[in-house]
Scaffold this active site. Structure first.
Site, PDB file in Angstrom:
ATOM      1  N   TYR A  47       0.839  -1.191   0.000  1.00 57.26           N
ATOM      2  CA  TYR A  47       0.000   0.000   0.000  1.00 57.26           C
ATOM      3  C   TYR A  47       0.887   1.259   0.000  1.00 57.26           C
ATOM      4  O   TYR A  47       0.687   2.178  -0.786  1.00 57.26           O
ATOM      5  CB  TYR A  47      -0.899  -0.044   1.234  1.00 57.26           C
ATOM      6  CG  TYR A  47      -1.803   1.141   1.380  1.00 57.26           C
ATOM      7  CD1 TYR A  47      -1.471   2.176   2.241  1.00 57.26           C
ATOM      8  CD2 TYR A  47      -2.984   1.240   0.657  1.00 57.26           C
ATOM      9  CE1 TYR A  47      -2.292   3.278   2.382  1.00 57.26           C
ATOM     10  CE2 TYR A  47      -3.816   2.335   0.785  1.00 57.26           C
ATOM     11  CZ  TYR A  47      -3.473   3.347   1.657  1.00 57.26           C
ATOM     12  OH  TYR A  47      -4.293   4.438   1.783  1.00 57.26           O
ATOM     13  N   GLU A 127       8.221   8.031  19.874  1.00 61.06           N
ATOM     14  CA  GLU A 127       7.319   7.092  20.565  1.00 61.06           C
ATOM     15  C   GLU A 127       6.803   6.074  19.556  1.00 61.06           C
ATOM     16  O   GLU A 127       6.787   6.344  18.354  1.00 61.06           O
ATOM     17  CB  GLU A 127       6.137   7.861  21.159  1.00 61.06           C
ATOM     18  CG  GLU A 127       5.257   8.433  20.057  1.00 61.06           C
ATOM     19  CD  GLU A 127       4.328   9.543  20.517  1.00 61.06           C
ATOM     20  OE1 GLU A 127       3.345   9.211  21.154  1.00 61.06           O
ATOM     21  OE2 GLU A 127       4.598  10.720  20.205  1.00 61.06           O
ATOM     22  N   LYS A 129       4.569   3.950  17.063  1.00 64.05           N
ATOM     23  CA  LYS A 129       3.358   4.206  16.284  1.00 64.05           C
ATOM     24  C   LYS A 129       2.464   2.991  16.461  1.00 64.05           C
ATOM     25  O   LYS A 129       2.768   1.898  15.988  1.00 64.05           O
ATOM     26  CB  LYS A 129       3.714   4.408  14.806  1.00 64.05           C
ATOM     27  CG  LYS A 129       2.505   4.751  13.954  1.00 64.05           C
ATOM     28  CD  LYS A 129       2.945   5.186  12.560  1.00 64.05           C
ATOM     29  CE  LYS A 129       1.808   5.781  11.755  1.00 64.05           C
ATOM     30  NZ  LYS A 129       0.763   4.828  11.451  1.00 64.05           N
ATOM     31  N   ASP A 131      -0.436   0.412  16.095  1.00 69.31           N
ATOM     32  CA  ASP A 131      -1.225  -0.035  14.949  1.00 69.31           C
ATOM     33  C   ASP A 131      -2.657  -0.336  15.389  1.00 69.31           C
ATOM     34  O   ASP A 131      -3.053  -1.480  15.555  1.00 69.31           O
ATOM     35  CB  ASP A 131      -0.577  -1.291  14.350  1.00 69.31           C
ATOM     36  CG  ASP A 131      -1.047  -1.535  12.932  1.00 69.31           C
ATOM     37  OD1 ASP A 131      -1.770  -0.678  12.391  1.00 69.31           O
ATOM     38  OD2 ASP A 131      -0.689  -2.586  12.377  1.00 69.31           O
ATOM     39  N   GLU A 186      -4.853   6.269  20.388  1.00 66.31           N
ATOM     40  CA  GLU A 186      -5.078   5.060  19.600  1.00 66.31           C
ATOM     41  C   GLU A 186      -5.811   4.001  20.419  1.00 66.31           C
ATOM     42  O   GLU A 186      -5.383   3.656  21.519  1.00 66.31           O
ATOM     43  CB  GLU A 186      -3.700   4.522  19.169  1.00 66.31           C
ATOM     44  CG  GLU A 186      -3.719   3.693  17.925  1.00 66.31           C
ATOM     45  CD  GLU A 186      -3.740   4.542  16.643  1.00 66.31           C
ATOM     46  OE1 GLU A 186      -3.846   5.794  16.726  1.00 66.31           O
ATOM     47  OE2 GLU A 186      -3.660   3.940  15.559  1.00 66.31           O
ATOM     48  N   TYR A 238      -1.996  10.267  22.978  1.00 61.49           N
ATOM     49  CA  TYR A 238      -0.779  10.905  22.477  1.00 61.49           C
ATOM     50  C   TYR A 238      -1.005  12.248  21.790  1.00 61.49           C
ATOM     51  O   TYR A 238      -0.065  12.866  21.314  1.00 61.49           O
ATOM     52  CB  TYR A 238      -0.015   9.961  21.530  1.00 61.49           C
ATOM     53  CG  TYR A 238      -0.850   9.453  20.360  1.00 61.49           C
ATOM     54  CD1 TYR A 238      -1.263  10.308  19.365  1.00 61.49           C
ATOM     55  CD2 TYR A 238      -1.204   8.114  20.268  1.00 61.49           C
ATOM     56  CE1 TYR A 238      -2.030   9.851  18.303  1.00 61.49           C
ATOM     57  CE2 TYR A 238      -1.969   7.642  19.215  1.00 61.49           C
ATOM     58  CZ  TYR A 238      -2.381   8.521  18.240  1.00 61.49           C
ATOM     59  OH  TYR A 238      -3.142   8.069  17.209  1.00 61.49           O
ATOM     60  N   LYS A 326       8.609   4.281   9.542  1.00 63.31           N
ATOM     61  CA  LYS A 326       7.967   2.960   9.503  1.00 63.31           C
ATOM     62  C   LYS A 326       8.992   1.827   9.618  1.00 63.31           C
ATOM     63  O   LYS A 326      10.114   1.944   9.131  1.00 63.31           O
ATOM     64  CB  LYS A 326       7.194   2.785   8.184  1.00 63.31           C
ATOM     65  CG  LYS A 326       6.055   3.777   7.984  1.00 63.31           C
ATOM     66  CD  LYS A 326       4.907   3.587   8.948  1.00 63.31           C
ATOM     67  CE  LYS A 326       3.764   2.750   8.467  1.00 63.31           C
ATOM     68  NZ  LYS A 326       3.048   2.995   7.298  1.00 63.31           N
ATOM     69  N   CYS A 432     -13.986 -35.480   3.094  1.00 59.48           N
ATOM     70  CA  CYS A 432     -13.131 -35.261   4.252  1.00 59.48           C
ATOM     71  C   CYS A 432     -11.895 -36.153   4.134  1.00 59.48           C
ATOM     72  O   CYS A 432     -12.026 -37.366   3.963  1.00 59.48           O
ATOM     73  CB  CYS A 432     -13.902 -35.587   5.526  1.00 59.48           C
ATOM     74  SG  CYS A 432     -12.868 -35.587   6.988  1.00 59.48           S
ATOM     75  N   CYS A 435     -12.125 -38.946   7.151  1.00 60.45           N
ATOM     76  CA  CYS A 435     -13.130 -40.017   7.238  1.00 60.45           C
ATOM     77  C   CYS A 435     -13.790 -40.330   5.895  1.00 60.45           C
ATOM     78  O   CYS A 435     -14.534 -41.305   5.792  1.00 60.45           O
ATOM     79  CB  CYS A 435     -14.203 -39.665   8.255  1.00 60.45           C
ATOM     80  SG  CYS A 435     -15.335 -38.377   7.711  1.00 60.45           S
ATOM     81  N   CYS A 456     -16.874 -31.142   6.811  1.00 57.98           N
ATOM     82  CA  CYS A 456     -17.064 -32.592   6.742  1.00 57.98           C
ATOM     83  C   CYS A 456     -18.436 -32.905   7.321  1.00 57.98           C
ATOM     84  O   CYS A 456     -18.810 -32.373   8.355  1.00 57.98           O
ATOM     85  CB  CYS A 456     -15.965 -33.259   7.573  1.00 57.98           C
ATOM     86  SG  CYS A 456     -16.360 -34.943   8.061  1.00 57.98           S
ATOM     87  N   CYS A 462     -16.505 -39.121  12.131  1.00 58.79           N
ATOM     88  CA  CYS A 462     -15.210 -38.642  11.638  1.00 58.79           C
ATOM     89  C   CYS A 462     -14.240 -38.610  12.814  1.00 58.79           C
ATOM     90  O   CYS A 462     -14.475 -37.914  13.804  1.00 58.79           O
ATOM     91  CB  CYS A 462     -15.356 -37.252  11.030  1.00 58.79           C
ATOM     92  SG  CYS A 462     -13.787 -36.523  10.571  1.00 58.79           S
TER      93      CYS A 462
HETATM   94  S1  IVH Z   1       0.356  11.605  16.088  1.00 63.50           S
HETATM   95  C1  IVH Z   1      -1.199  15.270  13.688  1.00 63.50           C
HETATM   96  N1  IVH Z   1       1.301   9.546  17.398  1.00 63.50           N
HETATM   97  O1  IVH Z   1      -0.902   7.093  12.938  1.00 63.50           O
HETATM   98  C2  IVH Z   1      -0.694  13.925  13.875  1.00 63.50           C
HETATM   99  N2  IVH Z   1      -0.184   9.137  15.597  1.00 63.50           N
HETATM  100  O2  IVH Z   1      -0.445   7.860  10.164  1.00 63.50           O
HETATM  101  C3  IVH Z   1      -1.392  13.184  14.938  1.00 63.50           C
HETATM  102  N3  IVH Z   1      -0.716   6.788  15.279  1.00 63.50           N
HETATM  103  O3  IVH Z   1      -3.856   8.911  12.474  1.00 63.50           O
HETATM  104  C4  IVH Z   1      -0.980  11.786  15.024  1.00 63.50           C
HETATM  105  N4  IVH Z   1       0.494   5.995  16.935  1.00 63.50           N
HETATM  106  O4  IVH Z   1      -3.897   6.881  14.035  1.00 63.50           O
HETATM  107  C5  IVH Z   1       0.517   9.970  16.390  1.00 63.50           C
HETATM  108  N5  IVH Z   1       2.140   7.801  18.699  1.00 63.50           N
HETATM  109  C6  IVH Z   1       1.383   8.228  17.699  1.00 63.50           C
HETATM  110  C7  IVH Z   1       0.651   7.339  16.901  1.00 63.50           C
HETATM  111  C8  IVH Z   1      -0.125   7.826  15.848  1.00 63.50           C
HETATM  112  C9  IVH Z   1      -0.334   5.691  15.961  1.00 63.50           C
HETATM  113  C10 IVH Z   1      -1.601   6.741  14.099  1.00 63.50           C
HETATM  114  C11 IVH Z   1      -2.752   7.675  14.195  1.00 63.50           C
HETATM  115  C12 IVH Z   1      -2.628   8.584  13.012  1.00 63.50           C
HETATM  116  C13 IVH Z   1      -1.805   7.761  12.088  1.00 63.50           C
HETATM  117  C14 IVH Z   1      -1.061   8.631  11.113  1.00 63.50           C
END
Ligand code: IVH
Length: 719
Positions: A47, A127, A129, A131, A186, A238, A326, A432, A435, A456, A462
């Site tokens: 992506y 910090e 990120k 998911d 998040e 955050y 990333k 299956c 069996c 099955c 079975c």
């Molecule tokens: S700061 C103005 N801090 O990443 C920016 N985002 O790709 C505010 N995310 O929409 C976001 N961990 O859903 C920030 N420690 C973190 C994050 C974080 C995950 C996500 C968030 C954001 C997306 C941006």
């Protein structure tokens, strides 16, 4: 999907225009799958590659930038089923960086923009990120008033009721918090909770989830907040939106204030200045990544001083003062050596790819799930294509394998250039493999759609289903018999010696007696058992001759009846006899027993049908009768209710409750001995209606059921 693409420099303007059109379509359809349906079809890395290609073409031909270009969009439009909330301040996205050089460029650009020499004087926070999915939670006068998803960045979905069930998110803030504040962060699902949930789904014969992120998103987007509540979602704060008074003047200070107000904040957040320290922290977090109980996909850097953030400002969709560094996706190439079929307890045939062992993100991967027949062909759960047309998975194929956290590895795509000549499409078995019974894809009675799972039809005949069934019976949340694990079950099942054989659950409880008689082989003489362990095994078995009713029901392994459902049934019917009698009387869509079963809050038609089906099968009833000769399910405990004004009454809650969550209301009522039902019937005693109550309130009035609002209810039960 094909990432092989013409070099951008070689594109003519016409080709570039066509390519941008294609990319806009592909990215938008993937956005829809990812954000709208919580079902990604391509990897994050693919992506990102698409978006980067789009950006690069636009950089070369700025005149071709389309109105619907992915570079102009944030996330996807909100889904229609929730009310919308317009964010007081937009929820923006972050720019991505992928290499150390990119990070250096980012830091350099901050200094440049501010007109300073890159002397290391500007501090950044770094910090993880997370998911998960971003959420904006609004407090007025220190009370939670609303919560919204990001949506398209401007407008999100109103998920207030659901967010209120998340324990990590406080409903009220302390006295020193500002009058108005939107805390952003998040929402995520812990890896451990995700694995437990999937284990439960599997035990119940249901489709398992793909990854924690999509499960969290799916759990939040439930119109029924009860489902959200049951999923144990978590939160990290955050960022912020509107705020009437700033508690700090740095990013770190703000986040620390959130921590003091009761929000979880990430312990790996640090303030750093030099490029080396920043990248060093990125690597450190990367090393910790496998041990964290939540998925992260990178590290976010932000300028720490808020006055500098204000000067730096925003580009169209992301701040200039932040970027996301990333992690490379955990993917690898390997070959499919075999495709094997596993048969589960409910007869589901699950194809598994046996792979040439390969290390993915530090873990050796030898198997990957192929989910079902459609997945192998490249078709997703809703009939959509998840890979290009001819990319079906075949034995001999070189494939891209991805491992996300602790999730079962997935086969993402096939490398077509490496497909051996003469390879043939995988033929999904029609019988299956264990069996030999017919294997069928059932048609869902409600939706009329063909199920993705092939099953099955052998049932108890079975051996795979029978052993899986026994393994479920002795599993931790069912009978939990120490010393009788999967290995032992296989051994006893396969034994031809009548004094040792365990083919059905009651056989477990007659083992000791059979062994005490004229046994051909004494268990203690078999390798791996011994006198002491045999004694312990018998003791563990005998200890379970009496068992809680809900565990007994759960252990029966009825399709769709997991622990929660088993508890509901136990509580509603009280004794096993009452339960079995009712199940035998119930016939789909008809009669008192069916209505009563469906009126149990939390039991829907699918579960109800599965129960009726189960008790229609004489073989099931016969096994249970033999089992009941050996064990006694206890009478379900009823809460102490002396003096309760609602004990024994059937209560229905409807409308949006404002004083408490639905779960709180239900737990309270049940604690006082009331039965909480999901629908209004002649048996309903009280309907508690909050604002917006509709058809249930009407029906209650028609039937002359007593109705009251939340305050009256609280007064009745003593506040
Ligand atoms: S700061 C103005 N801090 O990443 C920016 N985002 O790709 C505010 N995310 O929409 C976001 N961990 O859903 C920030 N420690 C973190 C994050 C974080 C995950 C996500 C968030 C954001 C997306 C941006």
């Amino acid at each position: 999907m094909s990432t092989e693409a013409t070099a951008i420099d070689a594109l003519t303007i016409e080709e570039a225009a066509a390519e941008l059109e294609r990319l806009a379509k592909v990215v938008s359809s993937n956005d829809e799958l990812y954000h709208g349906k919580d079902q990604p079809a391509i990897s994050d890395a693919d992506y990102d590659a698409l978006k980067r290609r789009n950006d690069a073409i636009e950089a070369r031909y700025p005149e071709l930038i389309r109105a619907d270009s992915p570079s102009r969009r944030v996330g996807s439009a909100p889904s229609a089923s929730f009310a919308q909330i317009t964010h007081s301040r937009p929820m923006l996205s972050l720019d991505n960086t992928f290499s150390d050089e990119d990070v250096q460029d980012f830091i350099g650009s901050v200094y440049r923009f501010l007109g300073q020499l890159p002397d290391g004087s500007i501090a950044f926070t770094a910090e993880p990120k997370i998911d998960g999915l971003s959420m904006s939670i609004r407090y007025e006068n220190r009370k939670l008033v609303s919560a919204a998803t990001r949506g398209d960045g401007t407008t999100g979905e109103n998920v207030t009721a659901n967010v209120k069930t998340i324990k990590d998110i406080p409903n009220t803030l302390p006295a020193d918090a500002p009058d108005v504040v939107e805390v952003r962060g998040e929402v995520y699902m812990a890896k451990s909770d995700f694995l437990a949930l999937n284990a439960q789904m599997e035990a119940e014969g249901k489709q398992t989830y793909v990854n924690p992120r999509n499960t969290a998103a799916g759990s939040l987007r439930q119109l029924d907040a009860k489902v959200t509540a049951s999923r144990n979602l978590r939160f990290f704060a955050y960022a912020w939106g509107e705020i009437s008074e700033m508690p700090a003047d740095t990013q770190l200070g703000m986040v620390e204030a959130f921590g003091k107000w009761g929000f979880p904040i990430n312990p790996l957040m640090k303030r750093l200045s030099s490029v080396e320290d920043i990248i060093g922290h990125y690597r450190e977090i990367g090393l910790k990544r496998p041990d964290l109980d939540y998925d992260i996909d990178g590290v976010v850097y932000k300028v720490d001083r808020l006055d500098l953030q204000a000067r730096l400002g925003f580009r169209s969709r992301s701040p200039r003062w932040a970027t996301a560094h990333k992690f490379p996706a955990e993917q690898a190439f390997t070959t499919v050596e075999k495709i094997e079929i596993q048969v589960g307890r409910t007869g589901a045939l699950t194809p598994v790819a046996r792979l040439t062992p390969i290390t993915v993100g530090g873990v050796v991967v030898t198997n990957a799930t192929l989910h079902n027949e459609d997945y192998i062909k490249g078709v997703g759960n809703s009939g959509e294509r998840i890979r290009e047309d001819d990319h079906d998975i075949r034995v001999g194929d070189t494939v891209i394998v991805q491992r996300a956290g602790d999730v079962i590895p997935q086969v993402l795509d096939v490398v077509m250039e490496k497909r051996p000549t003469g390879s043939v499409s995988y033929e999904f078995p029609k019988t299956c493999p264990v069996c030999g019974s017919h294997a069928v894809r059932e048609v869902n009675e409600k939706t009329g759609k063909v199920d993705a799972v092939t099953r099955c039809t052998g049932g108890f005949t079975c051996s795979a289903q029978a052993t899986e069934h026994l393994k479920h019976f002795v599993s931790r949340n069912a009978y939990d018999i120490e010393g009788l694990g999967a290995k032992q079950v296989d051994f006893f099942f396969e034994s031809e010696d009548p004094s040792l054989q365990i083919r059905t659950a009651p056989d477990i409880f007659t083992l000791e007696k059979r062994q005490a008689g004229s046994a051909l082989t004494k268990l203690e003489n078999i390798d791996g058992f011994g006198k002491v362990s045999v004694g312990k095994l018998y003791a563990a078995i005998n200890e379970r001759r009496s068992i809680a009713l809900h565990r007994f029901i759960y252990a029966l392994g009825i399709r769709h009846v997991g622990e929660t459902t088993a508890k509901l049934l136990a509580r509603s019917y009280g004794t096993y006899e009452a339960f079995e009698t009712a199940m035998k009387e119930a016939a789909p869509l008809f009669g008192e027993a069916w209505n009563e079963l469906n009126a149990i809050d939390g039991i829907g038609e699918i579960v109800a049908r599965a129960l009726v089906e189960f008790y229609k099968e004489p073989r099931n009833v016969e096994v249970i009768t033999r089992l009941l000769a050996e064990v006694t399910p206890e009478v379900a405990e009823q809460p102490v209710t002396s003096g309760s004004p609602v004990a024994g009454k059937t209560v229905v809650f409807t409308g949006s409750l404002e004083k408490f969550t639905r779960d709180e209301a239900k737990a309270r009522a049940e604690g006082l001995g009331a039965k909480v039902a999901g629908s209004v019937s002649k048996k309903t005693d009280i309907l508690v209606a909050g604002p917006g109550a509709g058809s249930k309130l009407e029906k209650a009035r028609e039937l002359g059921v007593q109705t009251m609002d939340e305050d009256e209810w609280l007064a009745l039960i003593g506040g």
